[in-house]
Scaffold this active site. Structure first.
Site, short mmCIF file in Angstrom:
data_model
loop_
_atom_site.label_atom_id
_atom_site.label_comp_id
_atom_site.label_asym_id
_atom_site.label_seq_id
_atom_site.Cartn_x
_atom_site.Cartn_y
_atom_site.Cartn_z
CG ASN A 96 -1.72 1.22 1.42
OD1 ASN A 96 -1.79 2.04 0.51
ND2 ASN A 96 -2.35 1.37 2.58
CD1 TRP A 97 3.77 1.31 -2.79
CD2 TRP A 97 3.42 2.24 -4.79
NE1 TRP A 97 4.52 0.61 -3.71
CE2 TRP A 97 4.32 1.16 -4.95
CE3 TRP A 97 3.06 2.97 -5.93
CZ2 TRP A 97 4.85 0.79 -6.20
CZ3 TRP A 97 3.59 2.60 -7.17
CH2 TRP A 97 4.48 1.53 -7.29
CE LYS A 98 0.06 3.11 4.88
NZ LYS A 98 0.25 3.19 6.32
CG HIS A 185 -5.51 2.02 5.69
ND1 HIS A 185 -4.98 2.87 6.62
CD2 HIS A 185 -4.54 1.12 5.40
CE1 HIS A 185 -3.72 2.51 6.88
NE2 HIS A 185 -3.43 1.45 6.13
CD GLU A 187 -2.51 5.43 7.00
OE1 GLU A 187 -2.63 5.46 5.76
OE2 GLU A 187 -1.54 4.89 7.57
CD GLU A 257 -3.06 -2.33 7.51
OE1 GLU A 257 -1.98 -2.52 6.94
OE2 GLU A 257 -3.75 -1.32 7.33
N GLY A 263 3.34 2.15 10.82
CA GLY A 263 4.31 3.22 10.63
C GLY A 263 5.08 3.56 11.90
CB SER A 303 6.06 -2.08 11.80
OG SER A 303 5.71 -0.74 12.06
N GLY A 324 3.22 -1.16 4.27
CA GLY A 324 3.31 0.26 4.02
C GLY A 324 4.74 0.64 3.68
N GLY A 325 5.46 1.15 4.65
CA GLY A 325 6.82 1.68 4.44
C GLY A 325 7.74 0.75 3.66
P1 13P Z 1 3.59 0.23 7.71
O1 13P Z 1 4.05 -1.07 7.06
O2 13P Z 1 4.34 1.41 7.22
O3 13P Z 1 3.52 0.11 9.18
O4 13P Z 1 2.07 0.46 7.19
C1 13P Z 1 1.16 -0.57 7.27
C2 13P Z 1 -0.09 -0.15 6.56
O5 13P Z 1 -0.79 0.74 7.01
C3 13P Z 1 -0.42 -0.83 5.30
O6 13P Z 1 -1.70 -0.52 4.88
#
Ligand code: 13P
Length: 341
Positions: A96-98, A185, A187, A257, A263, A303, A324-325
């Protein structure tokens, strides 16, 4: 087999026990408390050297010694076939590149990523990239029709079309060749006020358009510390998937999640994640029956990195990752896929 002093029992079937020399080079050991199928090939010094052996079978064991000898060329490898695979749940790893990566950056990423993928057999794993909307065509282009990597969107509208400024419909996504859509999500719940019933509407639209929803759930730290983990997850699962027939539910992917792990570099331990996933599966069984629940893939997100992916993926109810990251770099994302192979 309890670590220690086992010896290879020989034969192609039956409980595998590994010889002392493998244990000497074992880099680490993980707990796997479930029944699994195993497959291994082990060479002597050098490829196909004396003493090469291979086999497969079924075993019940608490400890499997994994040999990740640095000298890869010695072809010594034990591949764990997890419970997910036994249940025919193909592992699914998605990046997920956000709100990162415009089209130009994505093209560069894809050049590197395709090289990374060419270096190993990742066919056991469903691989998905989830770029921002505007980057989707560039990703499709750069994939050049290669269906080995699926493309997802990070959101979709709960409406079909019309005067809904700023929205993107499932039909538009399908027209671009998008196959997945991440919904709910944390977020979006947190910054844009998305509720379970709103997310439910989008999940239904996604399914109607033939897209696979990746339905995100997860508790905040306050909720976990306040003993609300199970009630939060139960509500998010049941309200998010309300009104779905079991066949529809079977095609949804759930992403667990924990909000406190996103993150933050603070991953849930494999045990915490497994407990939450097993609980989610029990809720799915209550809603849709055990058989359907066993088919639904549950990803872990928060993470997840190359160095913890293997242990997480070895858990019986963890069927993939939503990254994510670590999904923003082709090499680390490919390393996570590799860990799931
Ligand atoms: P991180 O891997 O950066 O913690 O993010 C997870 C995430 O929110 C994937 O949707």
């Amino acid at each position: 087999m309890e670590g220690g002093n086992a010896a290879y029992a020989g034969g192609r079937r039956g409980s595998p026990v590994f010889p002392r020399e493998y244990q000497a080079e074992t880099l680490f050991q993980i707990d796997i408390a479930f029944k699994m199928r195993w497959q291994f090939s082990a060479g002597g010094r050098g490829r196909g050297g004396a003493g090469a052996a291979e086999g497969e079978g079924l075993l019940q064991s608490r400890h499997i010694l994994l040999d990740f000898a640095a000298e890869q060329e010695h072809a010594r490898r034990i591949r764990i076939i997890t419970q997910s695979e036994i249940m025919s749940r193909k592992p699914i790893i998605a990046a997920n590149w956000k709100m990162n990566m415009g089209p130009a950056e994505a093209r560069e990423y894809l050049a590197g990523f395709r090289k990374e993928l060419a270096a190993f057999d990742g066919s056991h794993v469903e691989k998905v990239l989830v770029p921002p909307f505007v980057t989707i065509p560039a990703v499709m282009d750069a994939l050049g029709g290669c269906s080995c990597v699926g493309v997802g969107a990070q959101n979709c509208s709960d409406r079909d079309n019309g005067a809904y400024t700023g929205e993107v419909s499932t039909a538009m996504l399908a027209e671009l060749g998008v196959r997945y859509v991440v919904l709910g999500h944390s977020e979006r719940r947190r910054y844009y006020g998305e509720t379970d019933s709103f997310i439910n509407g989008k999940i239904k639209k996604a399914l109607a358009a033939g897209l696979t929803p990746i339905h995100c759930i997860g508790e905040t730290l306050e909720q976990r510390d306040g003993g609300q983990l199970e009630s939060v997850l139960r509500t998010q699962v049941t309200e998010g998937l309300a009104g779905l027939a079991p066949e529809q539910a079977a095609s949804v992917v759930i992403a667990y999640e924990p909000v406190w792990a996103i993150g933050t570099g603070r991953t849930a331990t494999a045990r915490q994640a497994q407990e939450a996933h097993a609980f989610v599966r029990s809720v799915l069984a209550d809603s849709f029956g055990r058989e359907t629940a066993e088919k639904i893939r549950i990803q872990y997100g928060g993470s997840m990195k190359p160095d913890n992916a293997l242990e997480l993926m070895a858990q019986p109810d963890i069927d993939g990752g939503l990254i994510g990251g670590a999904g923003l770099k082709p090499d680390s994302f490919a390393a996570i896929i590799r860990a799931a192979c």
